[in-house]
Scaffold this active site. Structure first.
Site, PDB file in Angstrom:
ATOM      1  N   HIS A 153     -20.006 -40.643 -39.583  1.00 40.03           N
ATOM      2  CA  HIS A 153     -20.344 -40.957 -40.954  1.00 40.03           C
ATOM      3  C   HIS A 153     -19.427 -40.638 -41.563  1.00 40.03           C
ATOM      4  O   HIS A 153     -18.252 -39.808 -40.870  1.00 40.03           O
ATOM      5  CB  HIS A 153     -21.772 -39.801 -41.320  1.00 40.03           C
ATOM      6  CG  HIS A 153     -21.028 -37.914 -40.320  1.00 40.03           C
ATOM      7  ND1 HIS A 153     -20.388 -37.199 -40.960  1.00 40.03           N
ATOM      8  CD2 HIS A 153     -21.745 -37.370 -40.056  1.00 40.03           C
ATOM      9  CE1 HIS A 153     -20.288 -35.814 -40.851  1.00 40.03           C
ATOM     10  NE2 HIS A 153     -20.599 -36.264 -39.869  1.00 40.03           N
ATOM     11  N   CYS A 169     -19.835 -34.651 -34.281  1.00 42.32           N
ATOM     12  CA  CYS A 169     -20.042 -35.171 -35.154  1.00 42.32           C
ATOM     13  C   CYS A 169     -18.713 -35.833 -35.166  1.00 42.32           C
ATOM     14  O   CYS A 169     -17.357 -35.390 -35.291  1.00 42.32           O
ATOM     15  CB  CYS A 169     -20.349 -35.154 -36.575  1.00 42.32           C
ATOM     16  SG  CYS A 169     -22.515 -35.339 -36.213  1.00 42.32           S
TER      17      CYS A 169
END
Length: 411
Positions: A153, A169
């Protein structure tokens, strides 16, 4: 929901100054092509530290992106802190990332894209407060889910990219993640590796290797490990263990260029050894050539000279392998050729054509022509006869002169 937790914990860590261990970001993105092998690592690029948080208008434009070619897969190297898009076994894009911090490392493995979302909403895991898409959203404007709690992201903290800072992440600069987002679809494979040693072949056939710091403390690297990687590209003999040890100590992620390498062929047969160009000399594996050309070969270690059934030339011993200069291939093996369309091709030299020999105005039949030795012998024989005749003539002249002198004295 898990993506919101993942990014949310990271956002909180950044705000409280507890982002975890930080390592300096590496520079250099000189290599643009990928040689695909199982577990092949990739190279990082310079981390960006000044990018501003994206605005809504940017996200709106990206909702209808121009059509781009899809990547076959994404490959992430946590040690290099990079993500690459691969198409047709070639690296078509490479970007820096911010993977998990040491306490919450990003796990390696083989994943795939399971969902995609533009302008995702983030929910604070502590307060359950939701933050819509915008400059305060820690997910940025793109989310690419890859399974479990993990995803790729954007970020509203661009200065964190290039460091080990997330809760697991993969964080990216907004402009980079938007490009990656358009190159993947649900089902695209995502490989996550941790490879400190990276060896690649550049577009101009140069072999370069990189050694990255052990950010997670997962991978000890030795000179033997590096040599194994380099051997796969045919250049292990062209680096010293001392140089490799220094490179390991530095672990700076900078490239070390070793040599240019080309596949080697003799009379159309591909050899195991390769043609290696280093410091303007093209080295060829001497024993491989001798076997392919069916030529006897010897080595004079004290003189550093290769001796074949055709001639001799300087040899080069690199580690346990003997090499010759490509310029001496004709002398040692009667092989001619050179670099041709990315291959180093040699062929057995053609025998000289037999030219009809004419002696005394008559053509000599095939097989009757005199050898150089015979010609030399005859020439030597003729010269000797001429000398003998000349000596006899001088002797006769002296005898005649003696008789004339005797007659004159008698008178």
């Amino acid at each position: 929901m898990w993506r919101k937790v993942c990014a949310g914990m990271l956002s909180a860590a950044l705000l409280t100054g507890a982002a975890g261990t930080v390592f300096a970001a590496e520079a250099n993105d000189d290599v643009v092509s990928l040689v695909t092998q199982p577990g092949q690592p990739l190279v990082t690029t310079t981390a960006k530290t000044t990018a501003a948080a994206p605005v809504k208008e940017t996200a709106a434009k990206a909702e209808a992106p121009a059509k781009v070619e899809l990547a076959d897969r994404l490959v992430i190297n946590l040690a290099a802190r990079s993500i690459a898009a691969i198409r047709d076994n070639q690296k078509v894009a490479l970007y820096p990332i911010g993977p998990g911090k040491v306490s919450t490392p990003t796990p390696t493995g083989y994943y795939k894209v399971i969902d995609k979302e533009v302008n995702p909403t983030w929910t604070d895991p502590g307060s359950a407060t939701s933050i819509p898409s915008g400059p305060d959203n820690p997910l940025g404007y793109r989310w690419i889910g890859i399974g479990g709690n993990y995803g790729i992201h954007g970020t509203n903290h661009p200065d964190s990219v290039g460091h080990y800072v997330s809760n697991g992440c993969i964080r990216m600069h907004e402009e980079d993640v938007e490009k990656i987002y358009d190159m993947v679809e649900v089902g695209t494979p995502v490989d996550i590796t941790y490879n400190r040693v990276v060896v690649e072949k550049t577009p101009d056939d140069q072999i370069a290797y990189y050694i990255y710091p052990d950010g997670y403390g997962w991978q000890n690297v030795t000179a033997a490990d590096v040599n194994k990687w380099l051997a796969g590209y045919g250049v292990a003999d062209f680096v010293t263990d001392a140089d490799v040890e220094q490179k390991i100590q530095a672990s700076d992620g900078n490239p070390t260029y070793v040599a240019k390498v080309y596949p080697l062929y003799v009379n159309g047969q591909k050899l195991k050894g390769k043609a290696v160009v280093q410091d303007d000399i093209t080295y060829l594996p001497a024993v491989d050539l001798a076997e392919a050309a069916k030529v006897s070969l010897g080595w004079k270690p004290d003189e550093k000279v290769l001796v074949s059934s055709y001639g001799q030339a300087v040899g080069y011993k690199k580690k346990d392998t003997l090499y010759c200069n490509a310029d001496d291939a004709a002398t040692l093996y009667h092989l001619d050729g050179g670099l041709n369309a990315g291959k180093f091709e040699l062929k057995t030299a053609k025998k000289q054509e037999v030219v009809p020999v004419v002696e005394n105005g008559k053509s000599v039949e095939s097989g009757a022509a005199k050898t150089d030795a015979e010609v030399y012998a005859e020439a030597t024989k003729e010269t000797a006869k001429d000398v003998k005749d000349a000596k006899a003539a001088v002797k006769d002249a002296k005898a005649a002169a003696k008789e004339v002198k005797a007659e004159a004295k008698a008178k």
